[in-house]
Design a protein around this motif. Structure first.
Motif, short mmCIF file in Angstrom:
data_model
loop_
_atom_site.label_atom_id
_atom_site.label_comp_id
_atom_site.label_asym_id
_atom_site.label_seq_id
_atom_site.Cartn_x
_atom_site.Cartn_y
_atom_site.Cartn_z
N GLY A 133 18.67 98.74 0.45
CA GLY A 133 19.97 98.47 1.05
C GLY A 133 19.89 98.00 2.48
N ASP A 134 18.67 97.88 3.04
CA ASP A 134 18.52 97.37 4.40
C ASP A 134 18.89 95.89 4.44
OD1 ASP A 134 17.25 99.71 5.67
OD2 ASP A 134 15.59 99.28 4.31
N THR A 135 19.55 95.47 5.51
CA THR A 135 19.79 94.05 5.73
C THR A 135 18.48 93.40 6.17
OG1 THR A 135 22.13 94.32 6.28
CG2 THR A 135 21.02 92.38 7.18
N GLY A 191 15.43 98.91 14.16
CA GLY A 191 15.90 99.61 15.34
C GLY A 191 16.26 101.05 15.06
N THR A 192 16.21 101.87 16.09
CA THR A 192 16.58 103.28 15.96
C THR A 192 17.60 103.64 17.02
OG1 THR A 192 14.72 103.99 17.34
CG2 THR A 192 14.38 103.95 14.94
N GLY A 197 20.08 102.29 2.93
CA GLY A 197 19.26 102.00 4.09
C GLY A 197 18.10 102.96 4.23
N SER A 198 17.03 102.48 4.87
CA SER A 198 15.82 103.28 4.97
C SER A 198 15.80 104.17 6.20
CB SER A 198 14.59 102.35 5.00
OG SER A 198 14.67 101.45 6.10
N GLN A 225 21.37 102.77 10.93
CA GLN A 225 21.96 101.69 10.15
C GLN A 225 23.24 101.14 10.78
OE1 GLN A 225 20.94 100.04 7.50
NE2 GLN A 225 19.05 101.19 7.20
N ILE A 226 24.05 102.02 11.34
CA ILE A 226 25.36 101.53 11.79
C ILE A 226 25.42 101.17 13.27
CG2 ILE A 226 26.58 102.72 9.95
CD1 ILE A 226 27.41 104.87 11.90
#
Length: 466
Positions: free
Chosen positions: A258-260, A269-270, A295-296, A302-303
C-alpha cells in the motif's frame, strides 16, 4: 492525528484575570449569534466550480463576509484573484505601534450531493450536540470564529492590534488564485503574526496547533487505445482496452503493502513526533471490518512524512447499462500529497513521468496537471507560537498539542516566502468527527467558542492588554 504536547501541564494553566473572565463570558454570550450566522453562511452553495454550482452563490457568500467585516469596524473589499475568484480582504488600523495580525479563512466549500447526506447539506442542522452542514468545519465555521473573536474584543471599544482579515473563495479548487495575488502584491498581506485557520484539533476539546502541511499535485490522466469502441466478443483479447490500461497505470502508483511508489520520489520518510495509534486511526477513518491500515511504516509516517497518491475519480461507463464493448478512452484524476521534505516541482515532474511511463501496450497517454499547492513546515520557536499555545490552553483548560495535517493551504508557503519575518501559526475547527470534505460534515460548537476565545486572548495579550 500525530501530536506532541507543547505547553505546560494543565495544572499550571493560570486562572483568568478579571478582564479575561469578562472576555470569556462575552464569547459564550455571542455563541447563539455565531451559530445563527453559521447557518446563514452555510446556506450559500459556494462551490468555486461553475460546472457544479452557480457562481453567483460564491459572489453572494463573499458579499456576506464583506458586510460582516464592515459591521465589525473594518474596511473590506472584494479583490479579484488571478483564477477568477474573489477574496474578501479587510483592514483595521490599531493603536500606534500595535502589531498587525492577519486572520485567514475561506468561504468556498467542497461540493455536496444531498442524496449522500442525512439532511440537507446547505441547511445547518443540530443533532446530538453537533452542527451539520457543508462548510460547517471547513471552513465557514472558521469565518464565524474570527467574527466571534472580533466581536468579543470590540466590546472594549477598539481592537488592541492592527488587523488584516483575508477570506478567500477558491481554496478548495487548488487553483492558487490567492497565492498568486500574494506573490504579486505582498505588501497587502504584510503582518507580524499570521493565523491560518483552516486545520483542526487532534480531538474534540484538545487545543492543537498544526506544524506541517502536505503539499498537493492534482493531475488528470487520459488514455486512448482505439478510434472507437469495439465488440468485446469480436475483438476482445487482442484489441487494447483503454480502461484496463488506465487501471494498470493507476495500480502502479502503490506496491503490495500500500506504499505510494512513484518513480523518483522518496517514500521512506519517518515522522519524529508522537505517533498516531493504529487502532485509533482505523476508528477515525471508519475502516470496515477486515480492512487493514496500509503502508509499511507507522500511520504517522504514512500521513505526514511520505507521499500518498489517491485516485479521486474515473471516467468510464457505469456498471448499470454497460454494454459488451472494449473501451477506446478512459480517464482518471489523481491526487498526490507530499510532505514538506519533498519539492513541489520535483513531485509534479515525477508524477507526470510515472503516469506516462507506466502505460502498457503502447496506448496514448496525456497528463494534465490541474492543481498544485506547496507543502509547509511552521516555525515553532517564535514568541507568537508560544503565546497562542498558552492562550488556547487557557481557553480549553488543557495543554496545547501540535500535529500535522494532510490538506495543502497554498497561502502559507506564499506568505512565508514574501514575509519570512512573520510568525505563521495554523489552527482550526476540523477534528476527526468533523468528516470534512465528506457527507455529513459537522462542527462541535465548543470548538468555535474555545478557538474564538483563545484567539481573542492571544490578540489582547499581543496588543499589550494582558
Amino acid at each position: 492525528m500525530t501530536s506532541s504536547e507543547h505547553t505546560d501541564a494543565p495544572g499550571s494553566i493560570p486562572p483568568d484575570s478579571p478582564a479575561e473572565a469578562a472576555l470569556r463570558e462575552r464569547v459564550a454570550g455571542l455563541m447563539p449569534r455565531a451559530l445563527a450566522d453559521l447557518g446563514d453562511l452555510v446556506a450559500f452553495r459556494s462551490v468555486a466550480d461553475a460546472e457544479v454550482e452557480d457562481p453567483a452563490q460564491c459572489t453572494a457568500a463573499a458579499h456576506w463576509v464583506r458586510r460582516a467585516l464592515i459591521d465589525e469596524g473594518l474596511t473590506a473589499d472584494l479583490v479579484p484573484t488571478p483564477d477568477g475568484s474573489d477574496a474578501v480582504i479587510g483592514h483595521y488600523q490599531g493603536p500606534p505601534g500595535a502589531p498587525r495580525v492577519l486572520l485567514y479563512a475561506h468561504y468556498d466549500v467542497q461540493p455536496a450531493t444531498p442524496a449522500e447526506w442525512t439532511g440537507d447539506p446547505w441547511t445547518l442542522t443540530e443533532r446530538e450536540g453537533r452542527y451539520y452542514g457543508r462548510g460547517a468545519a471547513d471552513c465557514k465555521g472558521s469565518v464565524i470564529t474570527h467574527l466571534t473573536a472580533l466581536r468579543a474584543l470590540r466590546a472594549d471599544g477598539d481592537y488592541p492590534v492592527s488587523l488584516t482579515v483575508v477570506v478567500e473563495g477558491s481554496e478548495e479548487q487548488g487553483t492558487g488564485g490567492l497565492e498568486q495575488l500574494v506573490l504579486a502584491d505582498p505588501d497587502s498581506f504584510a503582518a507580524d503574526v499570521i493565523l491560518i485557520q483552516d486545520t483542526g484539533n487532534a480531538a474534540v476539546g484538545l487545543p492543537t496547533l498544526t506544524v506541517a502541511l502536505r503539499g498537493v499535485v492534482d493531475a488528470t490522466v487520459r488514455v486512448q487505445s482505439l478510434s472507437t469502441s469495439l465488440h468485446s466478443g469480436a475483438f476482445g483479447g487482442a484489441a487494447p482496452d483503454a480502461l484496463a490500461a488506465l487501471i494498470a497505470i493507476l495500480a502502479s502508483l502503490r506496491n503490495a503493502d500500500g506504499d505510494t511508489v512513484i518513480d523518483g520520489l522518496p517514500a521512506t520518510g519517518t515522522w519524529d513526533g508522537m505517533g498516531y495509534d493504529t487502532g485509533q486511526f482505523a476508528r477515525d477513518a471508519g475502516l470496515v471490518q477486515g480492512a487493514q491500515v496500509i503502508g509499511s511504516g507507522t500511520v504517522a509516517d504514512q500521513i505526514w512524512a511520505r507521499p500518498a497518491a489517491t485516485v479521486l475519480g474515473i471516467d468510464a461507463p457505469a456498471v448499470e447499462g454497460a454494454v459488451a464493448a472494449i473501451q477506446p478512452r478512459a480517464a482518471a484524476r489523481v491526487n498526490l500529497r507530499i510532505p514538506p521534505s519533498v519539492d513541489l516541482a520535483e513531485a509534479e515532474t515525477a508524477l507526470v513521468e510515472h503516469l506516462r511511463s507506466h502505460a502498457p501496450w503502447g496506448v496514448e497517454v496525456a497528463v494534465e496537471v490541474t492543481g498544485r499547492g506547496r507543502p509547509f513546515a511552521a516555525r515553532t520557536d517564535t514568541p507568537a507560537f508560544a503565546e497562542l499555545s498558552n492562550a488556547l490552553a487557557q481557553s480549553y483548560g488543557r495543554a496545547t498539542v501540535t500535529n500535522g495535517q494532510g490538506g495543502a493551504i497554498p497561502l502559507t508557503a506564499a506568505l512565508a516566502e514574501v514575509h519570512p519575518q512573520a510568525a505563521i501559526v495554523m489552527l482550526g475547527l476540523s477534528e476527526p468527527e468533523s468528516r470534512m470534505h465528506a457527507p455529513d460534515e459537522s462542527v462541535h460548537p465548543g470548538e468555535i467558542e474555545h478557538i474564538a476565545l483563545g484567539t481573542a486572548l492571544f490578540m489582547r495579550r499581543l496588543g499589550g492588554r494582558g
